[in-house]
Structures are given as structure tokens and as C-alpha cells.
Design a protein around this motif. Structure first.
Motif, PDB file in Angstrom:
ATOM      1  N   TYR A 173      12.755  -2.531   5.591  1.00 14.49           N
ATOM      2  CA  TYR A 173      12.966  -2.389   4.152  1.00 14.49           C
ATOM      3  C   TYR A 173      12.420  -1.061   3.622  1.00 14.49           C
ATOM      4  N   HIS A 174      11.316  -0.579   4.161  1.00 11.61           N
ATOM      5  CA  HIS A 174      10.736   0.698   3.747  1.00 11.61           C
ATOM      6  C   HIS A 174      11.112   1.843   4.685  1.00 11.61           C
ATOM      7  N   GLY A 175      12.125   1.625   5.527  1.00 12.50           N
ATOM      8  CA  GLY A 175      12.598   2.684   6.408  1.00 12.50           C
ATOM      9  C   GLY A 175      12.158   2.506   7.852  1.00 12.50           C
ATOM     10  N   MET A 176      12.798   3.272   8.744  1.00 16.66           N
ATOM     11  CA  MET A 176      12.533   3.142  10.174  1.00 16.66           C
ATOM     12  C   MET A 176      11.099   3.501  10.540  1.00 16.66           C
ATOM     13  N   GLU A 177      10.451   4.351   9.747  1.00 16.64           N
ATOM     14  CA  GLU A 177       9.074   4.748  10.063  1.00 16.64           C
ATOM     15  C   GLU A 177       8.095   3.584   9.913  1.00 16.64           C
ATOM     16  N   HIS A 178       8.519   2.486   9.298  1.00 15.15           N
ATOM     17  CA  HIS A 178       7.670   1.299   9.143  1.00 15.15           C
ATOM     18  C   HIS A 178       8.152   0.136  10.005  1.00 15.15           C
ATOM     19  N   ALA A 179       9.174   0.339  10.808  1.00 12.98           N
ATOM     20  CA  ALA A 179       9.812  -0.749  11.555  1.00 12.98           C
ATOM     21  C   ALA A 179       9.104  -1.031  12.876  1.00 12.98           C
ATOM     22  N   LEU A 191       5.269 -12.380  13.553  1.00 10.84           N
ATOM     23  CA  LEU A 191       5.309 -11.847  14.910  1.00 10.84           C
ATOM     24  C   LEU A 191       5.645 -10.362  14.933  1.00 10.84           C
ATOM     25  N   ALA A 192       6.535  -9.945  14.056  1.00 16.11           N
ATOM     26  CA  ALA A 192       6.958  -8.539  13.992  1.00 16.11           C
ATOM     27  C   ALA A 192       7.584  -8.302  12.635  1.00 16.11           C
ATOM     28  N   GLY A 193       7.471  -7.069  12.147  1.00 21.15           N
ATOM     29  CA  GLY A 193       8.067  -6.786  10.855  1.00 21.15           C
ATOM     30  C   GLY A 193       7.640  -5.454  10.291  1.00 21.15           C
ATOM     31  N   ASN A 251       0.617   2.091   9.919  1.00 23.95           N
ATOM     32  CA  ASN A 251       1.126   1.296  11.047  1.00 23.95           C
ATOM     33  C   ASN A 251       0.033   0.451  11.705  1.00 23.95           C
ATOM     34  N   THR A 252      -0.874  -0.066  10.862  1.00 29.15           N
ATOM     35  CA  THR A 252      -1.972  -0.865  11.399  1.00 29.15           C
ATOM     36  C   THR A 252      -1.912  -2.328  10.972  1.00 29.15           C
ATOM     37  N   THR A 253      -1.141  -2.634   9.950  1.00 21.45           N
ATOM     38  CA  THR A 253      -1.049  -4.017   9.491  1.00 21.45           C
ATOM     39  C   THR A 253       0.326  -4.289   8.899  1.00 21.45           C
ATOM     40  N   PHE A 254       0.660  -5.561   8.796  1.00 25.08           N
ATOM     41  CA  PHE A 254       1.961  -5.930   8.250  1.00 25.08           C
ATOM     42  C   PHE A 254       1.991  -5.770   6.732  1.00 25.08           C
TER      43      PHE A 254
END
Length: 321
Positions: free
Chosen positions: A153-159, A197-199, A205-208
Motif C-alpha cells: 500500500y505504501h509502495g514496493m520499498e515497504h513490501a 506473518l508478512a505485510g 523496515n523493522t516493524t509492521f
């Protein structure tokens, strides 16, 4: 209820084409005989081929093969290679002197993950068909799962990395299983517990971060969800059902998506599920549909838990958030 490998459902062989460098691939199922098939498409952006064959009013009673692939709409070329392989082996509808295999396909959007010009094509699919197997179905970064990602949702850099997953069970004489390539915009959770599990990840890039909460916060803004996602899957059973009943089974299997992917079935996802009958066992269709949702949720979980970090995307197996 006994957990089995999905190949134990019987009635089909499978093959994978995997392009690790290009971050795309295809998973191909060849049926032993014309197999009744239904479909349910809940997402707003599907890429598919020959799905009208599966409408209850269409004259076809089944299909000869099913393809799940990456490559977005470009990947639909792969079905042509499967058709050529089946034609050469005399598998298809024989009309006068012609042999016409019926092949359905759905594609997911993996172009931003690797090489956007790498798409499964007819020749690659044709060659994969020569190496089909009936055992040891593999999950993770393989076939249609090669370029999958989730939490965008916030772009590939957060996927994070998605993948290919499978799960199957046997209850008495009934066998049913699911295969799914998880390439969702949303986040993936463990059904029942609600454990993520993933998101989508935060800036470090340390927490969901929650895709659901972010979408709610943006409800009145002009922000649009990123296009190009799609979770595609299939349910296989040895229960004898026609394509009308199988379409209901496929629709019920989407409950497996809903229990594990949040948000799901958006306009920027092309979420699709096929349901295929490969046997002649008698069972109640609603019971089959209920089990279909169960094996599908387990397959979604397997897909992200089996995925390995790749293309700059962390995976559930190595994420410590």
C-alpha cells in the motif's frame, strides 16, 4: 483429517517455469482427462484467458490444463505454449482433423519486482510441460510465486516477499487441496490467531505497519492504492462435481483469502480462484466448499512462510520485527 501433499489428490501433473533473474514464472497443471472447472473472480483487476469457458451456460464441460503465471497480461502468452504441447500429444477436443486443447490461465502483476520485460512466454511454458511431475510439490520462490510480493500500500520499498503455497487434506475418501500465488496489496495473517506473518513495513523496515489502518486513515484523501497486485489460486478435489457446483466451491474458497489477507478483493487486486474436479468420489458440495476455504487459507500461509528474501524484499522467515 489427514494432511497430504497436493499431488495426492490425483488426476493431474504439474510443472514450473522459474526465471530467478527476471523475477517471474509460471505454474502449469495438466489434467489426465477433460476436467470440470469453475472459477470465481473477486478482484477488480484480473488478467485471464478463456475464463468464459467456465460459465455454466458455456457448452464446454471441462478443461485440459490450467496456468497460473506472472508477467501481468503479457504472461497470457504462456497458455499458447501449453496448447501446442497438448496438441502434439493429442490431448484436446477433436473436431474434424483438428485437436484443440482448452487451457485457462490467470496472471499476477510482478513486473516491478525484477526485470519488467521478463514475462513467461509460450516457448518457456512449452518446454516446462516436457518436465511435469506428480509428486513433491514445491512452495516458495518458484513458478508463479517467483516474483510475488505483499504489503504494497505504501509502495514496493515497504513490501515483503510473497510466494507459491500449497496445502491439501484427505477426509475419508475425499481429497482436496489448494495452490496459490500470493501477490497481494494487503498484509497476510495466520488464520484464527490473527498473527501477522508478512505485510507492509515501516520506513526503517523493522516493524509492521497496518495496510488496513492506513487505508482507513486515507479514506477521504486523494491517495490511491498502488495498482498491479493479484492473488491467484486453484482448488483441486477428487470429488465429482460439475462446473456450476465448482464455481460455488471456488467462491467459498475465497473465504480462505478473506481470513488471511487484509485488505483483499480490492479494485487493484485481480484475486481469482479456480476449482477443478479430477475424480469421481461422491460428496456434498457445500462440505467441499467449506474444506476449500480451509485448505486455501493454509496455502496462503504456506506461501509467505516458504518464501525466501529476494529482490530486496525481506521474507517472513527472516523478518524479526
Amino acid at each position: 483429517m489427514q494432511h497430504i501433499d497436493i499431488t495426492a489428490v490425483g488426476g493431474f501433473s504439474f510443472a514450473n517455469y522459474t526465471d530467478i533473474q527476471g523475477a517471474t514464472g509460471a505454474t502449469i497443471f495438466l489434467f489426465d482427462e477433460l476436467s470440470p472447472t469453475g472459477v470465481s473472480i473477486r478482484g477488480g483487476g484480473p488478467a485471464s484467458r478463456e475464463t468464459p469457458l467456465l460459465a455454466p451456460v458455456a457448452s464446454s464441460t471441462g478443461i485440459h490444463a490450467l496456468v497460473l503465471s506472472g508477467g501481468s497480461a503479457y504472461g497470457l502468452d504462456a497458455a499458447g505454449g501449453v496448447m501446442r504441447y497438448l496438441e502434439e500429444h493429442g490431448q484436446g477436443l477433436h473436431i474434424r482433423q483438428a485437436c484443440v486443447p482448452l487451457v485457462c490461465q490467470s496472471c499476477l502483476f510482478d513486473l516491478p519486482v525484477g526485470d519488467q520485460y521478463a514475462r513467461p512466454n509460450a516457448q518457456q511454458a512449452y518446454e516446462a510441460c516436457a518436465h511435469t511431475s506428480r509428486e513433491n510439490f514445491l512452495n516458495g520462490n518458484i513458478g508463479a510465486g517467483t516474483g510475488c510480493s505483499v504489503g504494497k500500500y505504501h509502495g514496493m520499498e515497504h513490501a515483503m516477499k510473497g510466494g507459491l503455497g500449497s496445502y491439501a487434506v484427505q477426509v475419508g475418501n475425499v481429497a482436496i487441496g489448494a495452490v496459490v500465488a500470493v501477490n497481494a496489496m494487503g498484509d497476510v495473517f495466520e488464520a484464527g490467531s490473527g498473527k501477522e506473518l508478512a505485510g507492509m513495513l515501516d520506513d526503517a523496515n523493522t516493524t509492521f505497519e497496518s495496510s488496513f489502518e492506513s487505508m482507513v486513515e486515507d479514506m477521504e484523501s486523494e491517495r490511491h492504492a498502488p495498482e498491479g497486485n493479484t492473488t491467484i489460486g486453484a482448488v483441486f478435489t477428487n470429488v465429482q462435481l460439475d462446473k456450476s457446483a465448482l464455481s460455488k466451491v471456488a467462491a467459498m474458497a475465497h473465504n480462505g483469502y478473506a481470513r488471511t489477507i487484509r485488505p483483499v478483493h480490492t479494485s487493484v487486486d485481480g484475486d481469482s480462484i479456480y476449482a477443478v474436479s479430477t475424480g469421481n468420489i461422491s460428496a456434498n458440495a457445500d462440505s467441499v466448499g467449506t474444506l476449500a476455504a480451509y485448505v486455501m487459507e493454509k496455502a496462503v500461509e504456506t506461501a509467505v512462510l516458504s518464501a525466501e528474501a529476494a529482490y530486496g524484499l525481506p521474507s517472513a522467515s527472516n523478518f524479526q520485527g
